[in-house]
Scaffold this motif. Sequence first.
Motif, PDB file in Angstrom:
ATOM      1  N   GLU A  32     123.483  35.902  54.423  1.00 15.36           N
ATOM      2  CA  GLU A  32     123.818  35.641  55.827  1.00 15.36           C
ATOM      3  C   GLU A  32     123.729  34.149  56.136  1.00 15.36           C
ATOM      4  O   GLU A  32     124.601  33.588  56.806  1.00 15.36           O
ATOM      5  CB  GLU A  32     122.871  36.417  56.763  1.00 15.36           C
ATOM      6  N   GLN A  33     122.657  33.501  55.655  1.00 13.47           N
ATOM      7  CA  GLN A  33     122.510  32.053  55.881  1.00 13.47           C
ATOM      8  C   GLN A  33     123.649  31.279  55.226  1.00 13.47           C
ATOM      9  O   GLN A  33     124.188  30.346  55.798  1.00 13.47           O
ATOM     10  CB  GLN A  33     121.170  31.558  55.310  1.00 13.47           C
ATOM     11  N   GLU A  82     126.916  31.799  57.280  1.00 13.49           N
ATOM     12  CA  GLU A  82     126.890  31.041  58.538  1.00 13.49           C
ATOM     13  C   GLU A  82     127.130  29.555  58.264  1.00 13.49           C
ATOM     14  O   GLU A  82     127.884  28.894  58.974  1.00 13.49           O
ATOM     15  CB  GLU A  82     125.548  31.213  59.263  1.00 13.49           C
ATOM     16  N   THR A  83     126.462  29.051  57.235  1.00 17.85           N
ATOM     17  CA  THR A  83     126.652  27.639  56.882  1.00 17.85           C
ATOM     18  C   THR A  83     128.098  27.360  56.501  1.00 17.85           C
ATOM     19  O   THR A  83     128.704  26.402  56.962  1.00 17.85           O
ATOM     20  CB  THR A  83     125.716  27.247  55.728  1.00 17.85           C
ATOM     21  N   LEU A  93     130.742  28.835  57.445  1.00 18.86           N
ATOM     22  CA  LEU A  93     131.637  28.886  58.606  1.00 18.86           C
ATOM     23  C   LEU A  93     131.451  27.662  59.501  1.00 18.86           C
ATOM     24  O   LEU A  93     132.421  27.065  59.956  1.00 18.86           O
ATOM     25  CB  LEU A  93     131.389  30.166  59.402  1.00 18.86           C
ATOM     26  N   GLN A  94     130.190  27.289  59.754  1.00 18.29           N
ATOM     27  CA  GLN A  94     129.948  26.137  60.623  1.00 18.29           C
ATOM     28  C   GLN A  94     130.446  24.850  59.974  1.00 18.29           C
ATOM     29  O   GLN A  94     130.961  23.962  60.643  1.00 18.29           O
ATOM     30  CB  GLN A  94     128.447  26.007  60.948  1.00 18.29           C
ATOM     31  N   GLU A  95     130.300  24.760  58.668  1.00 20.62           N
ATOM     32  CA  GLU A  95     130.727  23.550  57.970  1.00 20.62           C
ATOM     33  C   GLU A  95     132.218  23.598  57.617  1.00 20.62           C
ATOM     34  O   GLU A  95     132.757  22.631  57.115  1.00 20.62           O
ATOM     35  CB  GLU A  95     129.889  23.342  56.702  1.00 20.62           C
ATOM     36  N   ASP A  96     132.851  24.749  57.862  1.00 24.82           N
ATOM     37  CA  ASP A  96     134.281  24.932  57.593  1.00 24.82           C
ATOM     38  C   ASP A  96     134.640  24.465  56.180  1.00 24.82           C
ATOM     39  O   ASP A  96     135.540  23.648  55.988  1.00 24.82           O
ATOM     40  CB  ASP A  96     135.114  24.174  58.635  1.00 24.82           C
ATOM     41  N   ARG A 127     133.880  38.314  58.496  1.00 24.01           N
ATOM     42  CA  ARG A 127     134.020  37.279  59.536  1.00 24.01           C
ATOM     43  C   ARG A 127     135.425  36.664  59.534  1.00 24.01           C
ATOM     44  O   ARG A 127     135.623  35.583  60.067  1.00 24.01           O
ATOM     45  CB  ARG A 127     132.972  36.183  59.323  1.00 24.01           C
ATOM     46  N   ASN A 128     136.379  37.367  58.946  1.00 22.81           N
ATOM     47  CA  ASN A 128     137.768  36.882  58.884  1.00 22.81           C
ATOM     48  C   ASN A 128     137.908  35.555  58.151  1.00 22.81           C
ATOM     49  O   ASN A 128     138.738  34.727  58.508  1.00 22.81           O
ATOM     50  CB  ASN A 128     138.367  36.730  60.280  1.00 22.81           C
ATOM     51  N   ALA A 129     137.065  35.343  57.172  1.00 24.38           N
ATOM     52  CA  ALA A 129     137.138  34.091  56.417  1.00 24.38           C
ATOM     53  C   ALA A 129     137.402  34.392  54.948  1.00 24.38           C
ATOM     54  O   ALA A 129     136.840  33.756  54.058  1.00 24.38           O
ATOM     55  CB  ALA A 129     135.853  33.293  56.596  1.00 24.38           C
ATOM     56  N   ASP A 148     139.803  33.649  53.327  1.00 19.00           N
ATOM     57  CA  ASP A 148     140.477  32.540  52.646  1.00 19.00           C
ATOM     58  C   ASP A 148     139.483  31.492  52.131  1.00 19.00           C
ATOM     59  O   ASP A 148     139.884  30.505  51.528  1.00 19.00           O
ATOM     60  CB  ASP A 148     141.518  31.888  53.562  1.00 19.00           C
TER      61      ASP A 148
END
Lengths: 139, 315
Positions: free
Chosen positions: A47-48, A51-52, A54-57, A84-86, A88
Amino acid sequence: MSYERKIRILVAKPGLDGHDRGALVLCHAFRDAGMEVIYTGILQTPEQIVETALQEDVDVVALSLLNGAHMTLFPRVRQLLIERNAEDTIVCGGGIIPEHHKPELIRQGITGLYGPGTLLDVIINHVVERVKKERWKIA
Amino acid sequence: MELVKRLLSGDMRAAARLITHIENELPDAREAIRLIYPHTGKAHVIGVTGSPGSGKSTLVDSMITEFRKKDKTVGVICVDPSSPFTGGAILGDRIRMGNHFTDKDVFIRSLATRGALGGLSKATKDAIRILDALGKDVIIVETVGTGQDEVDIVKAAHTVLVLSVPGFGDEIQIMKAGILEIADILVVNKADRDGADKLALELTLMVDLGHEEKADQKWKPLVLKTVATKNIGTPELIETIERHLQYLKSSNLLEINHKKNIEREIIELVNEHLINHLLGIMKEGDFEKLIEKIVEREIDPYSATDEILKKLYSN
């Protein structure tokens, strides 16, 4: 204006594994290859890590694990990214991965899976090729 | 614009993607800023600067904890240096902030300087705007590890914290111009180490001296001691930060400083645009030829500049 596009890569160590020498060497190698490397240290939960990412793209999540839990933790990271729809976001892995585990991980989109002794250039090339093909759509 | 709509509705991933677009100077980045600009100006922007290893990231981690206790939402922007040789970077500030990774009300983003000097990256100001529009109450900006002269953070933050740690030189270092002058709050971190009290005393003396000289200056930078790894001193620090914001508001300085910063930003932007425009209207190879002439000492740098500017006037 032209700009040089940077590969952003997250190097992460999921789970109960404190052996970070390999991950640190990779961070250094990715940096020297001109990438922007985010490193978040050891003992991260999937999870961490997600999240990282996604935030850091980031373009790539590179997972390093030497404790044998890769069949649980690698797919979990990939699964959370998909949720999370990521999907890609590229997921690569490495560490101590037995040969017979690799096909299943690759089937789930987790590639690389290099072990100790792999030349750094091999790993860098693998990352660059996937980014160019999947993120930047350059063949 | 779809991304902006998502950002304004609080979608963290839209914020993350927009910051990437800003960093890569994609064409739609400017349009995005135009659309979100009316929604900015609400967050309290706090700058954290200090030398490498002084504990900036750890202090930021501890600050996030305190702000979250007060139910404030927090955005964090951490800047780390890019390699001048390969352009690569290790962005390792997050490593100290792991406790907050899965907190939905905390957004942390690392930026590489990508060649910018001054302690921040070019994208930092717009990244602050994006987190502001995302609705964060507080935005903490951590600069690269600074030395004596990287003071760009004053142009981006309302409240500036400068960290010092014991063992980094004598009182002459403290007297020097530059980074210590920009502090609204001076933090002596790692205050459980030898020499912390002495450092705090020296910093206090410096502040007192400077304060006497400028009697009109009402905010006197405070010296606070922290041990960020143990959360010691952070509650007092947060309280002081909030008091500083109150002071800025009541003294009208918030508005005055903001205007000054906008002025500087516009000058920088026009500057950059002009240079690109100039280099754009020069014929291919002309610039290189001019440089070559200077290298061969056929012409001096000032005359060369005049020659370039002539093109601007004739256009």
